[in-house]
Design a protein around this motif. Sequence first.
Motif, PDB file in Angstrom:
ATOM      1  N   MET A   1       1.478  -0.699   0.203  1.00 33.15           N
ATOM      2  CA  MET A   1      -0.352  -0.171  -0.044  1.00 33.15           C
ATOM      3  C   MET A   1       1.031   1.066   0.250  1.00 33.15           C
ATOM      4  O   MET A   1       0.380   2.170  -0.708  1.00 33.15           O
ATOM      5  N   VAL A   2       2.061   1.186   0.924  1.00 34.44           N
ATOM      6  CA  VAL A   2       2.968   2.619   0.523  1.00 34.44           C
ATOM      7  C   VAL A   2       3.604   2.702  -0.257  1.00 34.44           C
ATOM      8  O   VAL A   2       3.958   3.707  -0.895  1.00 34.44           O
ATOM      9  N   GLU A   3       4.092   1.673  -1.489  1.00 32.25           N
ATOM     10  CA  GLU A   3       4.148   1.558  -2.523  1.00 32.25           C
ATOM     11  C   GLU A   3       3.436   2.362  -3.665  1.00 32.25           C
ATOM     12  O   GLU A   3       4.333   3.153  -4.114  1.00 32.25           O
ATOM     13  N   ALA A   4       2.242   2.072  -3.741  1.00 30.77           N
ATOM     14  CA  ALA A   4       0.990   2.873  -4.273  1.00 30.77           C
ATOM     15  C   ALA A   4       1.102   3.809  -4.366  1.00 30.77           C
ATOM     16  O   ALA A   4       1.290   4.376  -4.968  1.00 30.77           O
ATOM     17  N   LEU A   5       0.889   4.771  -2.520  1.00 25.90           N
ATOM     18  CA  LEU A   5       1.112   5.923  -2.592  1.00 25.90           C
ATOM     19  C   LEU A   5       2.106   6.254  -3.303  1.00 25.90           C
ATOM     20  O   LEU A   5       2.532   7.897  -3.805  1.00 25.90           O
TER      21      LEU A   5
ATOM     22  N   GLU B   1       4.894   5.324  -5.789  1.00 27.62           N
ATOM     23  CA  GLU B   1       4.069   5.922  -6.957  1.00 27.62           C
ATOM     24  C   GLU B   1       3.495   6.748  -7.800  1.00 27.62           C
ATOM     25  O   GLU B   1       4.429   7.712  -8.949  1.00 27.62           O
ATOM     26  N   ALA B   2       2.478   6.585  -6.992  1.00 21.88           N
ATOM     27  CA  ALA B   2       1.849   7.653  -7.465  1.00 21.88           C
ATOM     28  C   ALA B   2       1.827   9.293  -7.117  1.00 21.88           C
ATOM     29  O   ALA B   2       1.442   9.985  -8.371  1.00 21.88           O
ATOM     30  N   LYS B   3       3.095   9.129  -5.981  1.00 21.46           N
ATOM     31  CA  LYS B   3       3.139  10.873  -5.415  1.00 21.46           C
ATOM     32  C   LYS B   3       4.011  10.854  -6.593  1.00 21.46           C
ATOM     33  O   LYS B   3       4.609  12.019  -7.003  1.00 21.46           O
ATOM     34  N   ALA B   4       4.924  10.091  -7.104  1.00 21.41           N
ATOM     35  CA  ALA B   4       6.207  10.791  -8.145  1.00 21.41           C
ATOM     36  C   ALA B   4       5.585  10.570  -9.508  1.00 21.41           C
ATOM     37  O   ALA B   4       6.660  11.374  -9.878  1.00 21.41           O
ATOM     38  N   ALA B   5       4.279  10.209  -9.675  1.00 22.72           N
ATOM     39  CA  ALA B   5       3.674  10.302 -11.298  1.00 22.72           C
ATOM     40  C   ALA B   5       2.913  11.709 -11.511  1.00 22.72           C
ATOM     41  O   ALA B   5       2.218  12.059 -12.007  1.00 22.72           O
ATOM     42  N   GLY B   6       3.237  11.872 -10.175  1.00 28.16           N
ATOM     43  CA  GLY B   6       2.137  13.532  -9.668  1.00 28.16           C
ATOM     44  C   GLY B   6       0.735  13.451  -9.853  1.00 28.16           C
ATOM     45  O   GLY B   6       0.116  14.048  -9.960  1.00 28.16           O
ATOM     46  N   GLU B   7       0.675  12.122  -9.352  1.00 33.83           N
ATOM     47  CA  GLU B   7      -0.478  12.817  -8.750  1.00 33.83           C
ATOM     48  C   GLU B   7      -1.180  13.061  -6.919  1.00 33.83           C
ATOM     49  O   GLU B   7       0.070  12.610  -7.154  1.00 33.83           O
TER      50      GLU B   7
END
Length: 113
Positions: A1-5, A7-13
């Motif tokens: 779950m933390v990894e998904a957050l 990745e989302a932050k890195a993608a600019g979401e």
Amino acid sequence: MVEALIEAKAAGEAVEKAEPAAQPTGVVDLVEALRASVEGARSPKGTGEKASTSDKTVRGKKSAAKKHTKASDIGSLRSLTKTELYEKATKAGVKGRSGMTHDQLADALAKGS
């Protein structure tokens, strides 16, 4: 779950910050406690039925049938002093107690007179 957050932050979401879990406060809901108490008083233990007046007992009080001292208690009465027996006889309303001997008081209390 933390990894998904991450990745989302890195993608600019946009990442929503989660609210921290509520900590137990130890506060008791008084209304709910009162409601449970009232429900418990309304019904006999173990059933959902309402208690009838015949089901209710008065704790700490002797019924009229058990008011008199049992004959088996005569030994314990005899172990009391005359003064103690006289006080019990006074509370029990034994007539003629002032002229009775120790054994007569014990007998009178055992009979419940």
